[in-house]
Design a protein around this motif. Structure first.
Motif, PDB file in Angstrom:
ATOM      1  N   PHE A  37       0.864  -1.173   0.000  1.00 57.09           N
ATOM      2  CA  PHE A  37       0.000   0.000   0.000  1.00 57.09           C
ATOM      3  C   PHE A  37       0.904   1.226   0.000  1.00 57.09           C
ATOM      4  CE2 PHE A  37      -2.829  -3.235   1.255  1.00 57.09           C
ATOM      5  CZ  PHE A  37      -4.125  -2.797   1.020  1.00 57.09           C
ATOM      6  N   ILE A  38       0.485   2.266  -0.717  1.00 55.62           N
ATOM      7  CA  ILE A  38       1.300   3.478  -0.832  1.00 55.62           C
ATOM      8  C   ILE A  38       0.476   4.667  -0.367  1.00 55.62           C
ATOM      9  CG2 ILE A  38       2.560   4.989  -2.405  1.00 55.62           C
ATOM     10  CD1 ILE A  38       2.941   2.442  -4.190  1.00 55.62           C
ATOM     11  N   ARG A  39       1.020   5.382   0.617  1.00 51.70           N
ATOM     12  CA  ARG A  39       0.386   6.589   1.162  1.00 51.70           C
ATOM     13  C   ARG A  39       1.147   7.782   0.597  1.00 51.70           C
ATOM     14  NH1 ARG A  39       0.082   7.112   7.530  1.00 51.70           N
ATOM     15  NH2 ARG A  39      -2.136   6.772   7.361  1.00 51.70           N
ATOM     16  N   HIS A  40       0.476   8.577  -0.242  1.00 53.29           N
ATOM     17  CA  HIS A  40       1.084   9.750  -0.866  1.00 53.29           C
ATOM     18  C   HIS A  40       0.601  10.995  -0.125  1.00 53.29           C
ATOM     19  CE1 HIS A  40       1.496  12.309  -4.789  1.00 53.29           C
ATOM     20  NE2 HIS A  40       2.440  12.565  -3.912  1.00 53.29           N
ATOM     21  N   ARG A  41       1.524  11.627   0.579  1.00 53.43           N
ATOM     22  CA  ARG A  41       1.179  12.818   1.370  1.00 53.43           C
ATOM     23  C   ARG A  41       1.460  14.084   0.557  1.00 53.43           C
ATOM     24  NH1 ARG A  41       0.914  11.733   7.239  1.00 53.43           N
ATOM     25  NH2 ARG A  41       1.504   9.564   7.543  1.00 53.43           N
ATOM     26  N   PHE A  42       0.562  15.053   0.707  1.00 54.73           N
ATOM     27  CA  PHE A  42       0.694  16.322   0.000  1.00 54.73           C
ATOM     28  C   PHE A  42       0.987  17.451   0.979  1.00 54.73           C
ATOM     29  CE2 PHE A  42      -2.029  13.598  -2.528  1.00 54.73           C
ATOM     30  CZ  PHE A  42      -1.456  13.717  -3.794  1.00 54.73           C
ATOM     31  N   ARG A  43       1.481  18.533   0.465  1.00 58.51           N
ATOM     32  CA  ARG A  43       1.853  19.679   1.312  1.00 58.51           C
ATOM     33  C   ARG A  43       0.667  20.293   2.040  1.00 58.51           C
ATOM     34  NH1 ARG A  43       6.144  22.602  -2.698  1.00 58.51           N
ATOM     35  NH2 ARG A  43       7.734  20.998  -2.491  1.00 58.51           N
ATOM     36  N   ASP A  44      -0.530  20.157   1.469  1.00 61.66           N
ATOM     37  CA  ASP A  44      -1.710  20.739   2.109  1.00 61.66           C
ATOM     38  C   ASP A  44      -2.273  19.855   3.223  1.00 61.66           C
ATOM     39  OD1 ASP A  44      -2.935  18.652   0.744  1.00 61.66           O
ATOM     40  OD2 ASP A  44      -4.235  19.942  -0.474  1.00 61.66           O
ATOM     41  N   GLY A  45      -1.603  18.725   3.503  1.00 56.52           N
ATOM     42  CA  GLY A  45      -2.036  17.839   4.573  1.00 56.52           C
ATOM     43  C   GLY A  45      -2.922  16.693   4.119  1.00 56.52           C
ATOM     44  N   SER A  46      -3.393  16.742   2.897  1.00 57.86           N
ATOM     45  CA  SER A  46      -4.230  15.651   2.402  1.00 57.86           C
ATOM     46  C   SER A  46      -3.359  14.469   1.954  1.00 57.86           C
ATOM     47  CB  SER A  46      -5.112  16.135   1.246  1.00 57.86           C
ATOM     48  OG  SER A  46      -4.312  16.521   0.150  1.00 57.86           O
ATOM     49  N   GLU A  47      -4.015  13.330   1.736  1.00 53.44           N
ATOM     50  CA  GLU A  47      -3.295  12.117   1.361  1.00 53.44           C
ATOM     51  C   GLU A  47      -4.086  11.349   0.309  1.00 53.44           C
ATOM     52  OE1 GLU A  47      -2.682   9.735   4.838  1.00 53.44           O
ATOM     53  OE2 GLU A  47      -1.639  11.329   5.902  1.00 53.44           O
ATOM     54  N   THR A  48      -3.358  10.642  -0.532  1.00 54.95           N
ATOM     55  CA  THR A  48      -3.968   9.697  -1.455  1.00 54.95           C
ATOM     56  C   THR A  48      -3.421   8.325  -1.103  1.00 54.95           C
ATOM     57  OG1 THR A  48      -4.258  11.307  -3.239  1.00 54.95           O
ATOM     58  CG2 THR A  48      -4.172   8.989  -3.878  1.00 54.95           C
ATOM     59  N   LEU A  49      -4.307   7.342  -1.027  1.00 58.79           N
ATOM     60  CA  LEU A  49      -3.907   5.984  -0.695  1.00 58.79           C
ATOM     61  C   LEU A  49      -4.063   5.101  -1.919  1.00 58.79           C
ATOM     62  CD1 LEU A  49      -3.015   3.923   1.471  1.00 58.79           C
ATOM     63  CD2 LEU A  49      -5.454   3.515   1.887  1.00 58.79           C
ATOM     64  N   TYR A  50      -2.963   4.442  -2.283  1.00 51.46           N
ATOM     65  CA  TYR A  50      -2.969   3.483  -3.383  1.00 51.46           C
ATOM     66  C   TYR A  50      -2.895   2.084  -2.791  1.00 51.46           C
ATOM     67  CZ  TYR A  50      -1.740   7.620  -6.082  1.00 51.46           C
ATOM     68  OH  TYR A  50      -1.727   8.865  -6.647  1.00 51.46           O
ATOM     69  N   ALA A  51      -3.740   1.189  -3.326  1.00 55.56           N
ATOM     70  CA  ALA A  51      -3.793  -0.193  -2.858  1.00 55.56           C
ATOM     71  C   ALA A  51      -3.581  -1.114  -4.051  1.00 55.56           C
ATOM     72  CB  ALA A  51      -5.150  -0.464  -2.222  1.00 55.56           C
ATOM     73  N   PRO A  52      -3.207  -2.363  -3.788  1.00 49.97           N
ATOM     74  CA  PRO A  52      -3.055  -3.296  -4.909  1.00 49.97           C
ATOM     75  C   PRO A  52      -4.359  -3.388  -5.704  1.00 49.97           C
ATOM     76  CG  PRO A  52      -2.198  -4.255  -2.886  1.00 49.97           C
ATOM     77  CD  PRO A  52      -2.903  -2.990  -2.504  1.00 49.97           C
ATOM     78  N   ALA A  53      -4.229  -3.359  -7.022  1.00 50.90           N
ATOM     79  CA  ALA A  53      -5.406  -3.446  -7.886  1.00 50.90           C
ATOM     80  C   ALA A  53      -5.986  -4.863  -7.843  1.00 50.90           C
ATOM     81  CB  ALA A  53      -5.023  -3.079  -9.318  1.00 50.90           C
ATOM     82  N   PRO A  54      -7.302  -4.982  -8.034  1.00 43.18           N
ATOM     83  CA  PRO A  54      -7.917  -6.310  -8.090  1.00 43.18           C
ATOM     84  C   PRO A  54      -7.332  -7.141  -9.226  1.00 43.18           C
ATOM     85  CG  PRO A  54      -9.584  -4.595  -7.937  1.00 43.18           C
ATOM     86  CD  PRO A  54      -8.273  -3.909  -8.157  1.00 43.18           C
ATOM     87  N   GLN A  55      -7.416  -8.446  -9.095  1.00 42.98           N
ATOM     88  CA  GLN A  55      -6.818  -9.363 -10.055  1.00 42.98           C
ATOM     89  C   GLN A  55      -7.368  -9.218 -11.471  1.00 42.98           C
ATOM     90  OE1 GLN A  55      -4.208 -11.530  -9.665  1.00 42.98           O
ATOM     91  NE2 GLN A  55      -3.955 -10.435  -7.751  1.00 42.98           N
ATOM     92  N   ASN A  56      -8.582  -8.695 -11.646  1.00 39.48           N
ATOM     93  CA  ASN A  56      -9.139  -8.592 -12.996  1.00 39.48           C
ATOM     94  C   ASN A  56      -8.397  -7.573 -13.861  1.00 39.48           C
ATOM     95  OD1 ASN A  56     -10.187  -6.460 -11.496  1.00 39.48           O
ATOM     96  ND2 ASN A  56     -12.103  -6.412 -12.613  1.00 39.48           N
ATOM     97  N   PHE A  57      -7.490  -6.793 -13.292  1.00 40.27           N
ATOM     98  CA  PHE A  57      -6.680  -5.864 -14.070  1.00 40.27           C
ATOM     99  C   PHE A  57      -5.418  -6.530 -14.616  1.00 40.27           C
ATOM    100  CE2 PHE A  57      -9.091  -2.759 -11.567  1.00 40.27           C
ATOM    101  CZ  PHE A  57      -9.519  -1.944 -12.593  1.00 40.27           C
ATOM    102  N   PHE A  58      -5.231  -7.797 -14.319  1.00 39.11           N
ATOM    103  CA  PHE A  58      -4.026  -8.503 -14.720  1.00 39.11           C
ATOM    104  C   PHE A  58      -4.364  -9.525 -15.795  1.00 39.11           C
ATOM    105  CE2 PHE A  58      -3.357  -7.110 -10.413  1.00 39.11           C
ATOM    106  CZ  PHE A  58      -2.071  -6.615 -10.442  1.00 39.11           C
ATOM    107  N   GLY A  59      -4.614  -9.083 -17.026  1.00 43.66           N
ATOM    108  CA  GLY A  59      -4.897 -10.020 -18.099  1.00 43.66           C
ATOM    109  C   GLY A  59      -3.813 -11.071 -18.169  1.00 43.66           C
ATOM    110  N   GLU A  60      -2.808 -10.813 -18.930  1.00 42.94           N
ATOM    111  CA  GLU A  60      -1.623 -11.663 -18.919  1.00 42.94           C
ATOM    112  C   GLU A  60      -0.699 -11.083 -17.870  1.00 42.94           C
ATOM    113  OE1 GLU A  60       0.554 -12.714 -22.431  1.00 42.94           O
ATOM    114  OE2 GLU A  60      -1.296 -12.762 -23.586  1.00 42.94           O
TER     115      GLU A  60
END
Length: 113
Positions: A37-60
């Motif tokens: 998981f990736i927590r991206h912090r911004f200067r304004d104090g907000s954050e974006t959280l990235y999580a592993p994508a579901p398996q259906n995004f992995f064709g091959e």
């Protein structure tokens, strides 16, 4: 074949530092295959959280890790709540914190269909 989690995290941190940003491992997970998981912090104090994508995004399986946005420009408390739920479900996950302007070229983010 996908990179082991600890190698992916190490490479991500090096790339962020190489671009002049800051990165740290907030929680170390299973070295072989822990979810990242990736927590991206911004200067304004907000954050974006990235999580592993579901398996259906992995064709091959191209060996690349793909991520989805779980919370975008959210308050830190909201991100903490999401992470605490994830940790109860999977205590072996990795949590990486980034403080950088842009994450576009650091990892692949998929959009829901």
């Amino acid at each position: 074949m996908r990179l082991k989690s600890h190698i992916f995290v190490s490479a991500l941190i090096r790339r962020v530092f190489g671009l002049g940003g800051f990165a740290a491992v907030e929680k170390k997970g299973a070295e072989e295959a822990g979810a990242v998981f990736i927590r991206h912090r911004f200067r304004d104090g907000s954050e974006t959280l990235y999580a592993p994508a579901p398996q259906n995004f992995f064709g091959e399986d191209d060996g690349q890790r793909k991520f989805e946005v779980r919370a975008e420009k959210a308050e830190p408390d909201a991100v903490r709540e999401i992470l605490s739920r994830e940790l109860r479900f999977d205590p072996d996950l990795w949590l990486v914190e980034l403080e950088t302007e842009d994450v576009t070229d650091l990892f692949e983010v998929v959009k829901p269909a």
